[in-house]
Design a protein around this motif. Structure first.
Motif, PDB file in Angstrom:
ATOM      1  N   THR A 219       0.692  -0.954   0.089  1.00 13.17           N
ATOM      2  CA  THR A 219      -0.075  -0.014  -0.031  1.00 13.17           C
ATOM      3  C   THR A 219       0.816   1.051   0.535  1.00 13.17           C
ATOM      4  OG1 THR A 219      -2.139  -0.656   1.169  1.00 13.17           O
ATOM      5  CG2 THR A 219      -1.634   1.732   1.343  1.00 13.17           C
ATOM      6  N   LEU A 222       2.606   2.052  -3.401  1.00 10.14           N
ATOM      7  CA  LEU A 222       1.653   2.632  -4.373  1.00 10.14           C
ATOM      8  C   LEU A 222       0.768   3.606  -3.955  1.00 10.14           C
ATOM      9  CD1 LEU A 222      -0.976  -0.718  -4.827  1.00 10.14           C
ATOM     10  CD2 LEU A 222       0.215   0.129  -6.306  1.00 10.14           C
ATOM     11  N   GLY A 347       8.893   3.449  -3.685  1.00 13.63           N
ATOM     12  CA  GLY A 347       7.218   3.816  -5.240  1.00 13.63           C
ATOM     13  C   GLY A 347       7.862   5.427  -5.272  1.00 13.63           C
ATOM     14  N   GLY A 351       8.158   7.606  -9.482  1.00  9.65           N
ATOM     15  CA  GLY A 351       6.799   8.617  -9.658  1.00  9.65           C
ATOM     16  C   GLY A 351       7.834   9.968  -9.237  1.00  9.65           C
ATOM     17  N   THR A 371      -1.659   7.540 -13.697  1.00  7.72           N
ATOM     18  CA  THR A 371      -1.146   6.545 -13.462  1.00  7.72           C
ATOM     19  C   THR A 371      -1.150   6.993 -11.599  1.00  7.72           C
ATOM     20  OG1 THR A 371       0.302   6.605 -16.046  1.00  7.72           O
ATOM     21  CG2 THR A 371       0.813   5.671 -13.520  1.00  7.72           C
ATOM     22  N   LEU A 372      -0.338   7.690 -11.356  1.00  6.29           N
ATOM     23  CA  LEU A 372      -0.962   8.294 -10.195  1.00  6.29           C
ATOM     24  C   LEU A 372      -2.239   8.135  -9.247  1.00  6.29           C
ATOM     25  CD1 LEU A 372       1.012  11.460  -9.664  1.00  6.29           C
ATOM     26  CD2 LEU A 372       2.263   9.064  -9.476  1.00  6.29           C
ATOM     27  N   SER A 375      -2.730   3.991  -9.058  1.00  7.50           N
ATOM     28  CA  SER A 375      -2.241   3.559  -7.963  1.00  7.50           C
ATOM     29  C   SER A 375      -2.800   3.891  -7.048  1.00  7.50           C
ATOM     30  CB  SER A 375      -0.391   3.836  -7.656  1.00  7.50           C
ATOM     31  OG  SER A 375      -0.389   3.609  -9.294  1.00  7.50           O
ATOM     32  N   ILE A 378      -6.051   1.513  -6.243  1.00  4.34           N
ATOM     33  CA  ILE A 378      -5.196  -0.105  -6.055  1.00  4.34           C
ATOM     34  C   ILE A 378      -5.169  -0.268  -4.676  1.00  4.34           C
ATOM     35  CG2 ILE A 378      -3.840  -2.434  -7.094  1.00  4.34           C
ATOM     36  CD1 ILE A 378      -3.220  -0.546  -9.591  1.00  4.34           C
ATOM     37  N   ALA A 379      -4.021   0.879  -4.535  1.00  2.00           N
ATOM     38  CA  ALA A 379      -3.588   0.985  -3.163  1.00  2.00           C
ATOM     39  C   ALA A 379      -5.277   0.170  -2.095  1.00  2.00           C
ATOM     40  CB  ALA A 379      -3.414   1.683  -2.744  1.00  2.00           C
TER      41      ALA A 379
END
Length: 396
Positions: A219, A222, A347, A351, A371-372, A375, A378-379
């Motif tokens: 986490t 991400l 990560g 970035g 993209t951020l 992420s 998903i976290a």
């Protein structure tokens, strides 16, 4: 003499104020490096990414050194070197010089500011870890508010090299004062059951708490790129959209101001609602702000988006240490917390480079912001898989 707990709290706040306030201010120097030395944003982002990577690598030994030598010695050394790094940065003429400065002195300064201060505070305030972590991170927010405008004014008045020189000297002095305010808890406090119970580092990695441990690491990996990339590139992004340098610097101050609310509100809530729910709220706020950042170009709207981002940004820095304590206790808090931070800095090191490369390649930050945001989404999914804390805590 005052209560030693609050002297330590002051030292922790001042450390956060100076280290992160200086780091936020660096984004204002990107146009100067571009204009005078012709260096790309990809390269400049690589320098900060290298510092984040060094921070992560040294966070674990930094926590162990603090346990062995005390926070005062560790923070005095790393803080002084951090300020010297900015002083030397004012003299650079070659790319290798800047890489070396960020990969050593800046990385060293960053490596101790979180793991040493927050772990020390967790030991001094075992019953109020969440809110006191929030108070410490308010120091970060105040630095984010105060130092970027100062840096912008110094650049305009004296030029970027003189500005870096003055800021570096000031940072070394402030961080030395902060370090002298830090100390370990006395033996009776260190011997209470609330501090010595919990999982060992080995149990956290391989025992019944392993799933929680690796979920927290993933986490952090991400969501941390957004926390490192947006502040670095936000000011120059604003200037690309037509803002003046001073107005763009104000956006960084808005992040700091909004993050105060995030740090204090979530610092108080995490002790009541638990780490899982606190993480979920913070990540949802982050996701919303990143999605809005993709769509917003108007200056007024951008300030609103930045305020929302600032709340989530600040809150996420508060929830990690108390959540580690909630799931694993304090027996190996420094080592476990430091490892989670390490994965975040992995990560975080990717970035800023990705964000700078995207702009250099496409002339826009939009693909990087997308993209951020993905992420962060998903976290959120990962956090929702965490069990109840009593399932994971391993008391000996």
């Amino acid at each position: 003499m005052g209560d030693p707990r609050y002297i330590v709290l002051f030292g922790a706040c001042l450390t956060q104020f100076t280290v992160i306030g200086m780091l936020f201010s660096f984004g204002l120097f990107l146009p100067s490096f571009e204009a005078e030395l012709g260096w790309s944003r990809t390269f400049l982002s690589t320098c900060t990414a290298l510092a984040f990577l060094v921070m992560g690598v040294l966070a674990m030994p930094g926590g162990r050194l603090s346990d062995a030598l005390g926070p005062r010695i560790v923070l005095a050394c790393t803080g002084t070197l951090y300020g010297i790094g900015f002083v030397l940065m004012s003299q650079v003429t070659a790319q290798l010089q800047l890489l070396v400065i960020f990969g050593t002195l800046i990385g060293l300064g960053l490596s101790s500011h979180d793991v040493v201060t927050l772990s020390t505070i967790a030991r001094w305030f075992p019953r109020r870890r969440g809110i006191m972590s929030g108070v410490v991170k308010v120091g970060t927010a105040v630095g984010q508010i105060a130092l970027p405008p100062v840096a912008a004014l110094l650049i305009v008045a004296y030029g970027w090299r003189a500005a870096l020189l003055m800021l570096g000297i000031t940072a070394s002095v402030l961080l030395l004062i902060a370090a002298l305010s830090m100390q370990r808890p006395p033996a009776p406090a260190a011997g209470t059951s609330s501090i010595i119970t919990g999982a060992s580092f080995a149990e956290a990695r391989r025992g019944a708490g392993a799933r929680v441990f690796w979920t927290l690491c993933a986490t952090q990996f991400l969501f941390f790129p957004a926390l490192m990339s947006v502040p670095l590139h936000l000011a120059v992004h604003g200037m690309d959209l037509g803002m003046t340098q001073t107005l763009a610097a104000t956006m960084l101050s808005v992040i700091g101001a909004a993050s105060i609310a995030g740090r204090l509100i979530m610092g108080a809530l995490v002790d009541r609602i638990g780490g899982k729910m606190a993480y979920t709220i913070c990540l949802l706020v982050l996701l919303v702000s990143l999605a809005a950042l993709i769509l917003t170009t108007a200056h007024g709207g951008l300030f609103v988006v930045v305020a929302v981002y600032g709340f989530g940004h600040g809150a996420l820095f508060v929830v990690v240490s108390p959540t580690v304590a909630e799931y694993f206790g304090m027996r190996a808090h420094g080592a476990i917390f430091g490892t989670v931070l390490f994965f975040g800095t992995l990560g975080g090191s990717v970035g800023p480079i990705l964000t700078g490369w995207v702009f250099d390649s496409f002339g826009s930050y939009t693909p990087a912001f997308i993209t951020l945001a993905l992420s962060a989404a998903i976290a959120i999914v990962l956090v929702r898989t965490l069990p109840r804390p009593e399932v994971a805590v391993l008391d000996p």
